[in-house]
Design an enzyme around this catalytic site. Structure first.
Site, PDB file in Angstrom:
ATOM      1  N   ARG A   1      62.185   5.814  45.879  1.00 40.74           N
ATOM      2  CA  ARG A   1      61.651   4.787  44.966  1.00 40.74           C
ATOM      3  C   ARG A   1      62.704   3.730  44.603  1.00 40.74           C
ATOM      4  O   ARG A   1      62.758   3.257  43.473  1.00 40.74           O
ATOM      5  CB  ARG A   1      61.121   5.420  43.669  1.00 40.74           C
ATOM      6  CG  ARG A   1      59.917   6.314  43.847  1.00 40.74           C
ATOM      7  CD  ARG A   1      58.710   5.502  44.317  1.00 40.74           C
ATOM      8  NE  ARG A   1      57.469   6.268  44.178  1.00 40.74           N
ATOM      9  CZ  ARG A   1      57.014   7.146  45.066  1.00 40.74           C
ATOM     10  NH1 ARG A   1      57.707   7.386  46.169  1.00 40.74           N
ATOM     11  NH2 ARG A   1      55.881   7.777  44.867  1.00 40.74           N
TER      12      ARG A   1
ATOM     13  N   SER B   1      52.387   6.663  38.955  1.00 40.58           N
ATOM     14  CA  SER B   1      53.463   7.438  38.325  1.00 40.58           C
ATOM     15  C   SER B   1      54.264   6.522  37.397  1.00 40.58           C
ATOM     16  O   SER B   1      54.742   5.473  37.837  1.00 40.58           O
ATOM     17  CB  SER B   1      54.427   7.986  39.374  1.00 40.58           C
ATOM     18  OG  SER B   1      53.755   8.801  40.290  1.00 40.58           O
TER      19      SER B   1
ATOM     20  N   GLU C   1      59.600   4.492  36.574  1.00 38.74           N
ATOM     21  CA  GLU C   1      59.355   3.910  37.889  1.00 38.74           C
ATOM     22  C   GLU C   1      58.768   2.504  37.699  1.00 38.74           C
ATOM     23  O   GLU C   1      58.939   1.622  38.531  1.00 38.74           O
ATOM     24  CB  GLU C   1      58.367   4.800  38.653  1.00 38.74           C
ATOM     25  CG  GLU C   1      58.226   4.423  40.098  1.00 38.74           C
ATOM     26  CD  GLU C   1      56.993   4.990  40.738  1.00 38.74           C
ATOM     27  OE1 GLU C   1      55.949   4.302  40.711  1.00 38.74           O
ATOM     28  OE2 GLU C   1      57.060   6.100  41.276  1.00 38.74           O
TER      29      GLU C   1
END
Ligand code: EPU
Length: 331
Positions: free
Chosen positions: A155, A231, A327
């Site tokens: 990520r 998320s 995130e």
């Protein structure tokens, strides 16, 4: 004032003074040359939480799909940053082009894919990415970076770190398989179980796509129905020593090996066990089927979402001594 509420998947109220829709590379280059002030770049708005109202927003809507090289077994495909990611995955499945079937139903636009190296079910975009074409903000120059130059990790990429606000992605090039699809990845537990339910023994890319769509639609909220950004936190990577201590208290805590000294633990599990799953505070809450997703039940603003997320971070720190990182980008 222009409303940004329909341009962010959290559906929070936000606005900007000026919204410019960018439909070509030439227009993007001109804009960069003409304006030196900082602007917010928006794609699908699926990873962005608006807490403040920005003055200018450039909405990147550069379209296009072009096969730039073709072999018997593979193609190189250039895709405009403004193409919808899931529509692209579906299109590729229809053409029998393999490589991104595990990434079906990820919300957002193609240009955002490399920024956080989108991933799901054992595949990350870096596995198929060949290069990324960008416009440099300060000069308007167009540059092409090979996948190995982007600092891609879990990520993460340089676009989120040292290159932040330096470049704007206008298109991406992916290498997809045309025949045989030897690299089908069906090892992930949820995929295996779903393929068994579907009674599929030798999966095709279409079967994987169908399985992923099934899993995601059963566990993750559709932003069209309930505001969310997927998320909210990354899965934390912690030292093995800390994990082993936690295991004494939480023997069933899952983990994924990273290297000799660290492991990754699922944030969804930590948040779930901390009692947040399905909880609601005001207009915000944790999704009842996946605790890693923060949802806007309607009427929340960005600050309310952010404050709720901070309560989760504090509780995870108190309980496990783990620092959860977002995130989602907060603006
Ligand atoms: N879990 C719980 N309770 C929950 C949620 C998860 O106990 O409420 C447990 C699960 O049982 C499982 C583990 O946590 O043992 C992992 O859960 P899951 O397989 O759902 O995946 P995840 O680690 O929570 C990551 C990605 C997702 C991606 C899935 C599938 C991150 C931050 N998230 O989630 O990506 O779809 O794996 O590969 O890495 C996204 O980035 O927006 C996203 C949805």
């Amino acid at each position: 004032m222009v409303s940004l509420q329909s341009l962010n998947t959290f559906g929070v109220k936000a606005s900007c003074d000026e919204l410019i829709t960018v439909t070509s590379v030439a227009q993007l280059q001109e804009l960069c040359l003409a304006s030196q002030e900082s602007t917010i770049i928006l794609g699908g708005g699926s990873n962005t939480l608006f807490v403040n109202s920005p003055s200018t927003v450039w909405y990147i809507d550069i379209k296009g799909k072009e096969v730039i090289k073709e072999r018997e077994d593979a193609i190189l495909l250039r895709i405009g940053a403004g193409e919808d990611w899931h529509e692209l995955v579906t299109y590729c499945i229809e053409q029998n082009w393999g490589g991104i079937e595990n990434l079906a139903l990820i919300p957002g636009k193609c240009g955002a894919g490399p920024i956080q190296n989108i991933g799901a079910y054992g595949v990350e975009i870096q596995h198929v990415l060949q290069s990324v074409s960008v416009v440099e903000r300060s000069t308007g120059n167009r540059l092409e970076f090979h996948v190995t130059e982007l600092g891609l990790g879990y990520r993460h990429s340089f676009f989120k770190g040292e290159w932040k606000d330096k470049y704007i992605i206008d298109s991406i090039v992916m290498r997809l398989t045309k025949d045989g699809h030897h690299e089908i990845k069906s090892h992930y537990g949820a995929i295996q179980n779903t393929l068994t339910e579907m009674d599929v023994k030798s999966p095709t890319i279409h079967d994987i796509y169908t399985a992923v769509v099934k899993i995601r639609s059963s566990k993750l909220p559709d932003p069209k129905e309930i505001g969310n950004g997927g998320s909210f936190f990354k899965n934390p990577i912690i030292p093995i020593g800390q994990y082993q201590k936690l295991l004494v208290k939480y023997p069933e805590m899952p983990s994924y090996p990273i290297d000799d000294v660290t492991v990754k633990v699922p944030a969804g599990w930590l948040i779930d066990r901390a009692g947040w799953k399905g909880k609601q505070v005001g207009n915000v809450g944790s999704y009842a089927k996946q605790a890693l997703v923060i949802v806007n039940h309607g009427g929340a603003d960005g600050t309310e979402v952010l404050n709720y997320s901070k309560q989760i971070q504090e509780s995870i720190m108190d309980l496990y001594g783990i620092n959860l990182q977002r995130e989602i980008n907060v603006i």
